[in-house]
Write a protein that holds these residues in place. Structure first.
Motif, mmCIF file in Angstrom:
data_model
loop_
_atom_site.group_PDB
_atom_site.id
_atom_site.type_symbol
_atom_site.label_atom_id
_atom_site.label_comp_id
_atom_site.label_asym_id
_atom_site.label_seq_id
_atom_site.Cartn_x
_atom_site.Cartn_y
_atom_site.Cartn_z
ATOM 1 N N GLN A 118 -27.791 73.748 -50.184
ATOM 2 C CA GLN A 118 -29.121 73.414 -49.649
ATOM 3 C C GLN A 118 -29.017 72.327 -48.586
ATOM 4 O OE1 GLN A 118 -31.973 72.567 -52.687
ATOM 5 N NE2 GLN A 118 -33.701 72.892 -51.334
ATOM 6 N N ASN A 119 -28.163 71.333 -48.807
ATOM 7 C CA ASN A 119 -27.958 70.296 -47.780
ATOM 8 C C ASN A 119 -27.406 70.908 -46.501
ATOM 9 O OD1 ASN A 119 -28.813 68.282 -49.497
ATOM 10 N ND2 ASN A 119 -26.735 67.729 -50.180
ATOM 11 N N LEU A 120 -26.483 71.859 -46.644
ATOM 12 C CA LEU A 120 -25.904 72.501 -45.466
ATOM 13 C C LEU A 120 -26.938 73.324 -44.719
ATOM 14 C CD1 LEU A 120 -23.360 73.015 -43.788
ATOM 15 C CD2 LEU A 120 -22.855 74.963 -45.287
ATOM 16 N N SER A 121 -27.906 73.880 -45.470
ATOM 17 C CA SER A 121 -28.938 74.691 -44.793
ATOM 18 C C SER A 121 -29.762 73.840 -43.828
ATOM 19 C CB SER A 121 -29.850 75.362 -45.816
ATOM 20 O OG SER A 121 -30.702 74.427 -46.445
ATOM 21 N N ASN A 122 -29.824 72.529 -44.097
ATOM 22 C CA ASN A 122 -30.560 71.647 -43.184
ATOM 23 C C ASN A 122 -29.740 71.305 -41.936
ATOM 24 O OD1 ASN A 122 -32.748 71.469 -44.995
ATOM 25 N ND2 ASN A 122 -31.724 69.822 -46.148
ATOM 26 N N PHE A 123 -28.391 71.310 -42.112
ATOM 27 C CA PHE A 123 -27.499 70.988 -40.989
ATOM 28 C C PHE A 123 -26.334 71.977 -41.002
ATOM 29 C CE2 PHE A 123 -29.405 67.111 -42.679
ATOM 30 C CZ PHE A 123 -30.092 66.627 -41.567
ATOM 31 N N PRO A 124 -26.569 73.229 -40.589
ATOM 32 C CA PRO A 124 -25.569 74.301 -40.754
ATOM 33 C C PRO A 124 -24.234 74.057 -40.066
ATOM 34 C CG PRO A 124 -27.723 75.198 -40.179
ATOM 35 C CD PRO A 124 -27.814 73.721 -39.989
ATOM 36 N N THR A 163 -22.372 89.045 -45.873
ATOM 37 C CA THR A 163 -23.281 89.566 -44.829
ATOM 38 C C THR A 163 -23.490 88.570 -43.687
ATOM 39 O OG1 THR A 163 -25.274 88.709 -45.934
ATOM 40 C CG2 THR A 163 -24.515 90.908 -46.569
ATOM 41 N N GLY A 164 -22.990 87.311 -43.836
ATOM 42 C CA GLY A 164 -23.282 86.280 -42.854
ATOM 43 C C GLY A 164 -22.134 85.991 -41.899
ATOM 44 N N PHE A 165 -22.409 85.028 -41.011
ATOM 45 C CA PHE A 165 -21.449 84.630 -39.974
ATOM 46 C C PHE A 165 -21.235 83.124 -40.053
ATOM 47 C CE2 PHE A 165 -23.590 88.437 -38.623
ATOM 48 C CZ PHE A 165 -22.598 89.208 -38.055
ATOM 49 N N GLY A 166 -20.037 82.703 -39.639
ATOM 50 C CA GLY A 166 -19.705 81.286 -39.675
ATOM 51 C C GLY A 166 -19.877 80.635 -38.323
ATOM 52 N N ILE A 167 -19.093 79.575 -38.115
ATOM 53 C CA ILE A 167 -19.121 78.884 -36.829
ATOM 54 C C ILE A 167 -17.707 78.882 -36.267
ATOM 55 C CG2 ILE A 167 -21.087 77.437 -37.483
ATOM 56 C CD1 ILE A 167 -19.135 75.136 -37.960
ATOM 57 N N GLY A 168 -17.580 78.402 -35.024
ATOM 58 C CA GLY A 168 -16.264 78.345 -34.396
ATOM 59 C C GLY A 168 -15.669 79.736 -34.262
ATOM 60 N N ASP A 169 -14.480 79.902 -34.777
ATOM 61 C CA ASP A 169 -13.796 81.195 -34.670
ATOM 62 C C ASP A 169 -14.464 82.290 -35.491
ATOM 63 O OD1 ASP A 169 -11.956 79.972 -33.050
ATOM 64 O OD2 ASP A 169 -10.514 79.610 -34.676
ATOM 65 N N ASN A 217 -13.488 75.262 -43.170
ATOM 66 C CA ASN A 217 -14.893 75.308 -43.585
ATOM 67 C C ASN A 217 -15.769 76.019 -42.562
ATOM 68 O OD1 ASN A 217 -15.550 73.412 -41.515
ATOM 69 N ND2 ASN A 217 -15.105 71.699 -42.904
ATOM 70 N N HIS A 218 -15.206 76.338 -41.403
ATOM 71 C CA HIS A 218 -15.959 77.129 -40.412
ATOM 72 C C HIS A 218 -16.239 78.537 -40.941
ATOM 73 C CE1 HIS A 218 -14.490 74.525 -36.753
ATOM 74 N NE2 HIS A 218 -15.203 73.847 -37.654
ATOM 75 N N ALA A 219 -15.454 78.953 -41.914
ATOM 76 C CA ALA A 219 -15.606 80.319 -42.435
ATOM 77 C C ALA A 219 -16.822 80.468 -43.348
ATOM 78 C CB ALA A 219 -14.345 80.737 -43.182
ATOM 79 N N ILE A 220 -17.469 79.362 -43.709
ATOM 80 C CA ILE A 220 -18.678 79.455 -44.537
ATOM 81 C C ILE A 220 -19.753 80.171 -43.748
ATOM 82 C CG2 ILE A 220 -20.480 78.154 -45.721
ATOM 83 C CD1 ILE A 220 -18.452 75.938 -46.187
ATOM 84 N N SER A 221 -20.275 81.235 -44.318
ATOM 85 C CA SER A 221 -21.255 82.081 -43.604
ATOM 86 C C SER A 221 -22.656 81.543 -43.793
ATOM 87 C CB SER A 221 -21.174 83.524 -44.097
ATOM 88 O OG SER A 221 -19.887 84.059 -43.873
ATOM 89 N N ALA A 222 -23.106 80.754 -42.794
ATOM 90 C CA ALA A 222 -24.442 80.163 -42.873
ATOM 91 C C ALA A 222 -25.492 81.036 -42.206
ATOM 92 C CB ALA A 222 -24.439 78.779 -42.234
ATOM 93 N N ALA A 223 -25.084 81.715 -41.126
ATOM 94 C CA ALA A 223 -26.054 82.447 -40.300
ATOM 95 C C ALA A 223 -26.132 83.906 -40.711
ATOM 96 C CB ALA A 223 -25.644 82.339 -38.836
ATOM 97 N N ALA A 271 -24.992 82.532 -33.733
ATOM 98 C CA ALA A 271 -26.190 81.718 -33.969
ATOM 99 C C ALA A 271 -25.814 80.577 -34.910
ATOM 100 C CB ALA A 271 -27.309 82.566 -34.553
ATOM 101 N N PRO A 272 -25.071 79.580 -34.438
ATOM 102 C CA PRO A 272 -24.546 78.515 -35.311
ATOM 103 C C PRO A 272 -25.635 77.710 -36.022
ATOM 104 C CG PRO A 272 -24.176 78.005 -32.984
ATOM 105 C CD PRO A 272 -24.649 79.411 -33.037
ATOM 106 N N GLY A 273 -26.830 77.633 -35.480
ATOM 107 C CA GLY A 273 -27.909 76.875 -36.127
ATOM 108 C C GLY A 273 -28.674 77.678 -37.148
ATOM 109 N N ASP A 274 -28.335 78.935 -37.290
ATOM 110 C CA ASP A 274 -29.043 79.833 -38.210
ATOM 111 C C ASP A 274 -28.650 79.486 -39.657
ATOM 112 O OD1 ASP A 274 -30.193 81.876 -39.603
ATOM 113 O OD2 ASP A 274 -29.222 83.496 -38.496
ATOM 114 N N ASN A 275 -29.641 79.358 -40.558
ATOM 115 C CA ASN A 275 -29.362 79.045 -41.959
ATOM 116 C C ASN A 275 -29.903 80.097 -42.915
ATOM 117 O OD1 ASN A 275 -32.095 78.637 -41.934
ATOM 118 N ND2 ASN A 275 -32.029 76.525 -42.691
ATOM 119 N N VAL A 276 -30.241 81.268 -42.390
ATOM 120 C CA VAL A 276 -30.877 82.316 -43.210
ATOM 121 C C VAL A 276 -29.970 82.754 -44.354
ATOM 122 C CG1 VAL A 276 -31.782 84.681 -43.193
ATOM 123 C CG2 VAL A 276 -32.322 83.108 -41.308
ATOM 124 N N ASN A 277 -28.692 82.923 -44.049
ATOM 125 C CA ASN A 277 -27.761 83.374 -45.100
ATOM 126 C C ASN A 277 -27.602 82.310 -46.190
ATOM 127 O OD1 ASN A 277 -26.197 85.823 -45.600
ATOM 128 N ND2 ASN A 277 -24.423 84.459 -45.667
#
Length: 474
Positions: A122-128, A318-324, A357-363, A368-374
């Motif tokens: 939940q904290n990460l959803s505020n700052f993906p 089903t989600g996407f991470g950041i960076g690579d 930790n870039h592999a965490i699928s937030a979006a 869409a690195p700022g996306d927190n839907v996932n």
């Protein structure tokens, strides 16, 4: 002269009788604190009279027997209750040990770690894109995996400990049965004479029977020779005269190579598996704990780990991470077994997540690195009723099965207390019949001492009379 010698014999036998009374009182006092000792009593009988010159004259007294104060009915009740007490005590002891595996005072519970994991998500959803928070999510995932594995390891360790307790009990019962068979022979040999009772040997044998009855279900009776015949689980003869069957163990490879309990007759002709034939005693309780209670807890822990990891992975893939990983999808968050049977043992952070930790699928969409839907979809799993059979969410499922363990432990403790009260009551009844009163024995000692003094006076008086008769002859 013949009359005086007869009186001398009467006095001598009275002296012997009173000395035996003193010995018995001293024996009672010496054994007053020995568990299972039965107070002994000297029984004196009046000797048949002698006919002299057509007149019946007294012939003194002699020892008829030395018997113990004993009630076989109470003894049988104690042994029957001991079987329930042994089972209840063993079950309560084992369950309390297992309950400590889930104690929040010793380790963070699975429920706490799951809650912490969802809170960090939940904290990460505020700052993906925050690297620090992403790292805390990875660590929270590791912690929850560790908690599942710890519960699994501790339960398996406890199962192994209980298995060893079964082996120790089997060895102990074997030794006790062998000793009972030996005492059978000693008692028969000692009781060959009329009115002869092997009181101390019988006390020792009954003490062993009480100990055996706490460990395993038994029924017994005494044959016409004073020997005990004992039957155990599945009506197997354990002791007959000087023969004793042998309890043993063998590995059951269909049950994680744990021990099955067997009984082999004294001629080694037949061996019977009685693992599932127990109906009383500590041995039955430990077998049930090992083969039913702990496996059920392992299954619950596996089910929770399996459902938690798979549900999180289903959403995470089903989600996407950041960076690579902004355009890459299909990654699991947890490594988990396909089989529910070893899910808790296998759960861990996926290698890609552990590496970056870039592999965490937030979006929910690529690039869409700022996306927190996932992440929000993962958070909703916290309250989702993913256990359809029980209709519960993760924390409710954990609370339910640990509460069941607590209630079962409480029931076992209550059963132990109830059984202990019954045994204590029966032991008090036994003590009221068989126990030694030091005050009473001190009184008996004084009584026998007075009798001994009087008997001695008879002998000294007759000795003086004989001297008088002999001096008349001179």
């Amino acid at each position: 002269m013949a009359g005086l010698f007869h009186t001398l014999t009467v006095g001598s036998e009275a002296l012997l009788t009173t000395r035996q009374g003193v010995d018995t009182a001293g024996h009672n006092i010496a054994n007053a604190q020995v568990e299972g000792y039965s107070r002994q009593t000297v029984n004196i009988r009046q000797n048949d009279p002698l006919e002299t010159h057509g007149v019946l004259i007294g012939n003194g007294a002699s020892i008829a027997s030395v018997t113990r104060s004993h009630d076989q009915f109470v003894e049988n009740q104690i042994n029957a209750t001991n079987q329930d007490s042994g089972r209840a005590s063993a079950r309560a002891e084992a369950l309390k040990t297992i309950e400590r595996v889930f104690s929040p005072l010793l380790n963070a519970s699975v429920s706490d770690e799951v809650t912490k994991f969802f809170n960090t998500v939940q904290n990460l959803s505020n700052f993906p894109t925050d690297e620090t928070i992403r790292t805390t999510v990875v660590e929270a995932g590791r912690d929850v995996s560790t908690a599942f594995r710890r519960i699994d390891n501790d339960l398996r360790d406890n199962r192994g400990i209980v298995n060893e307790r079964i082996y120790d009990l089997v060895t102990k019962v074997n030794d006790q049965l062998q000793e009972i068979a030996k005492l059978n022979v000693k008692i028969q040999t000692s009781e060959t004479g009329m009115g002869t009772f092997a009181n101390d040997l019988r006390d020792q044998r009954e003490r062993l029977v009480r100990e055996v009855s706490q460990q395993v279900e038994i029924k017994y009776y005494e044959d016409q020779y004073g020997m005990l015949c004992i039957r155990g689980p599945d009506q197997v003869t354990l002791v007959e005269r000087n023969n004793a069957a042998k309890f043993g163990v063998k590995r059951n490879f269909e049950n994680d190579s744990l021990f099955d309990v067997t009984i082999t007759d004294w001629d080694d002709h037949a061996t019977r598996n009685v693992t599932r034939r127990m109906d009383g005693g500590a041995l039955e309780a430990f077998i049930k704990i090992r083969d039913e209670d702990i496996p059920d807890l392992l299954a619950k822990n596996n089910e929770m780990a399996y459902q938690f990891a798979h549900e999180v992975n289903n959403v995470h893939r089903t989600g996407f991470g950041i960076g690579d990983f902004t355009e890459l999808t299909g990654r699991n968050f947890f490594k988990i077994s396909d089989s529910i049977d070893d899910a808790a043992r296998a759960i861990d952070i996926d290698d890609l997540i552990a590496a970056s930790n870039h592999a965490i699928s937030a979006a929910s969409t690529a690039m869409a690195p700022g996306d927190n839907v996932n992440l929000n979809a993962i958070i909703r799993l916290r309250d989702a009723r993913i256990f359809t059979k029980d209709g519960t969410n993760l924390n409710e499922f954990y609370a339910q099965y640990t509460a069941n363990l607590g209630m079962e432990t409480q029931r076992a403790d209550h059963a132990k207390q109830a059984a202990d009260i019954l045994v204590e009551d029966l032991v008090k009844r036994r003590e009221s019949i068989s126990g030694v009163s030091l005050d009473e024995e001190a009184t008996n000692m004084m009584k026998w001492q007075a009798n001994f003094t009087a008997s001695s006076k008879v002998i000294t008086t007759i000795d003086e009379m004989l001297d008088t008769v002999l001096s008349m002859k001179r």
